[in-house]
Each structure stands twice: as C-alpha cells, then as structure tokens.
Scaffold this active site. Structure first.
Site, PDB file in Angstrom:
ATOM      1  CB  CYS A 188      38.912  40.348  55.419  1.00  0.00           C
ATOM      2  SG  CYS A 188      38.173  39.154  56.520  1.00  0.00           S
TER       3      CYS A 188
ATOM      4  CG  HIS B  89      39.254  37.434  51.611  1.00  0.00           C
ATOM      5  ND1 HIS B  89      40.481  37.901  52.040  1.00  0.00           N
ATOM      6  CD2 HIS B  89      38.586  37.067  52.725  1.00  0.00           C
ATOM      7  CE1 HIS B  89      40.558  37.813  53.348  1.00  0.00           C
ATOM      8  NE2 HIS B  89      39.421  37.306  53.808  1.00  0.00           N
TER       9      HIS B  89
ATOM     10  CD  GLU C 239      41.989  39.050  48.936  1.00  0.00           C
ATOM     11  OE1 GLU C 239      40.936  39.681  48.666  1.00  0.00           O
ATOM     12  OE2 GLU C 239      42.258  38.640  50.081  1.00  0.00           O
TER      13      GLU C 239
HETATM   14  N1  GLN Z   1      38.626  38.209  61.594  1.00  0.00           N
HETATM   15  C1  GLN Z   1      39.973  38.492  61.222  1.00  0.00           C
HETATM   16  C2  GLN Z   1      40.545  39.631  62.060  1.00  0.00           C
HETATM   17  O1  GLN Z   1      40.017  39.970  63.042  1.00  0.00           O
HETATM   18  C3  GLN Z   1      40.014  38.858  59.764  1.00  0.00           C
HETATM   19  C4  GLN Z   1      39.842  37.648  58.908  1.00  0.00           C
HETATM   20  C5  GLN Z   1      40.374  37.828  57.517  1.00  0.00           C
HETATM   21  O2  GLN Z   1      41.042  38.821  57.188  1.00  0.00           O
HETATM   22  N2  GLN Z   1      40.137  36.845  56.691  1.00  0.00           N
HETATM   23  O3  GLN Z   1      41.548  40.174  61.755  1.00  0.00           O
END
Ligand code: GLN
Length: 194
Positions: free
Chosen positions: A78, A171, A173
């Site tokens: 992410c 994610h 995790e």
């Molecule tokens: N959209 C978030 C960012 O720009 C990331 C979201 C996440 O890691 N769950 O960092």
C-alpha cells in the site's frame, strides 16, 4: 543470524513483524541505517506515504534504502508500494524508484474507503486464491516492461514484482495469510532466510 527489517517509522509495521514471526523469521523495526545493516530484506508497510517520505528523509534513510535495494529484496504494501514506484502523481511523495510503475495514490479510496476481494495470485511455483484487504488503496496506472503482474483486480494489477522487489496495493499482513510473505522470502536465492 541476519534478519528481515520492517520499516518502523509509521504505519502498520507491527502487523508485518507478526506475520514474519508466524513464519519463524526474526524481524527488526528499521529506524536507522544501522538497523538496515542488520537485515537481508526490508518490508515497507502501509500507512501514509507523504508522512513516510518525511520520516525517511529525517532519519537519513532515503539513499540507504536505495543502496540496500541493489542487493536485497524489498516488499512494499500500500503506502509502501507508493514509495517503491518510479512515478507518483503527488509531489509530496519522494519515491525510491524500485519498481517501474506509475501509481495513483488513494485511487480506490475515492470510490470506496476499503474493501475485501478474493483474488487469484500467481507466483513462480504456485497459484492460489486469497482474501485481500484494500484500504484507501493506490492504483497502478502504468506498468513498465520489466514488471511482472502476480495478481489483478478487474484487469488492474495489484501485486507486482520486478527483479527481487515485490509490491502490493493491498494488505496481506491484515489477514491470517502468510503465503505472500513466504514468497517474498524466496526472492533472493542467496538469502540465508529463504
Ligand atoms: N493511500 C495511502 C497513501 O497515500 C496509503 C494507504 C495505506 O497504506 N493503507 O499513503
């Protein structure tokens, strides 16, 4: 024995450490160059990529991670994936240029804040279905030639690999899943942890 580091500046790093523990892999929270020197792989967790950019710079880790990445695998989830990209449509994020992708931050988040999907994942040796949790997830808008797609959602890549680096828009995790982390641990043949 050397260990896998989890960048511990901000975000969901403890969850990654818990997955590594389930796999019997020692992990350390990386907050300095010295911590990084003790590792053979690094996970960059989810969180907020703009905040993480600032903290990486404040802790003098930007060049250190890029240098570390030449020899060692990195797995970004992410926000971690956003940081690994070559391009992000947001100037506040300074990327590490580790995977040749252009990423749109929060793209899925603008539609729905978070969602869970069953996805088919294809790694070298096996293919399997797993539950994937997306939270304000980034979208991979463009993909370079050397990037391999391991999972997609509606034809949009959400798990990609380039060389010994891996990035997920979701994610792994946050579920009881360990297979993506196991796969990451195989990405460098000479790693003693593999
Ligand atoms: N959209 C978030 C960012 O720009 C990331 C979201 C996440 O890691 N769950 O960092």
């Amino acid at each position: 024995m050397k260990r896998v580091g989890v960048l511990g500046l901000q975000g969901a790093y403890a969850k990654h450490a818990a997955v590594l523990q389930r796999l019997d892999i020692q992990s350390i929270d990386v907050r300095s160059r010295n911590d990084l020197d003790k590792c053979e792989g690094l996970i960059i967790p989810g969180g907020e990529s703009t905040t993480m950019t600032k903290l990486i710079e404040e802790n003098d880790l930007y060049d250190a991670i890029i240098q570390f990445a030449e020899e060692n695998p990195i797995f970004g989830t992410c926000a971690g994936m956003i940081l690994m990209a070559t391009h992000v449509e947001d100037d506040r994020v300074k990327t590490l240029n580790l995977i040749d992708i252009t990423v749109d931050r929060n793209a899925y988040g603008r539609q729905v804040d978070s969602f869970v999907n069953e996805l088919d994942v294809r790694t070298d040796g096996e293919s399997f279905t797993m539950r994937c949790v997306f939270i304000r997830a980034p979208r991979i808008a463009e993909l370079g030639d050397g990037v391999e797609v391991l999972a997609s959602i509606d034809d949009e890549p959400v798990l990609v690999r380039q060389g010994h680096h891996l990035a997920a828009a979701f994610h792994p995790e946050l579920t009881s899943e360990t297979r993506i982390h196991s796969y990451f641990l195989t990405l460098k043949r000479e790693m003693s942890i593999a």
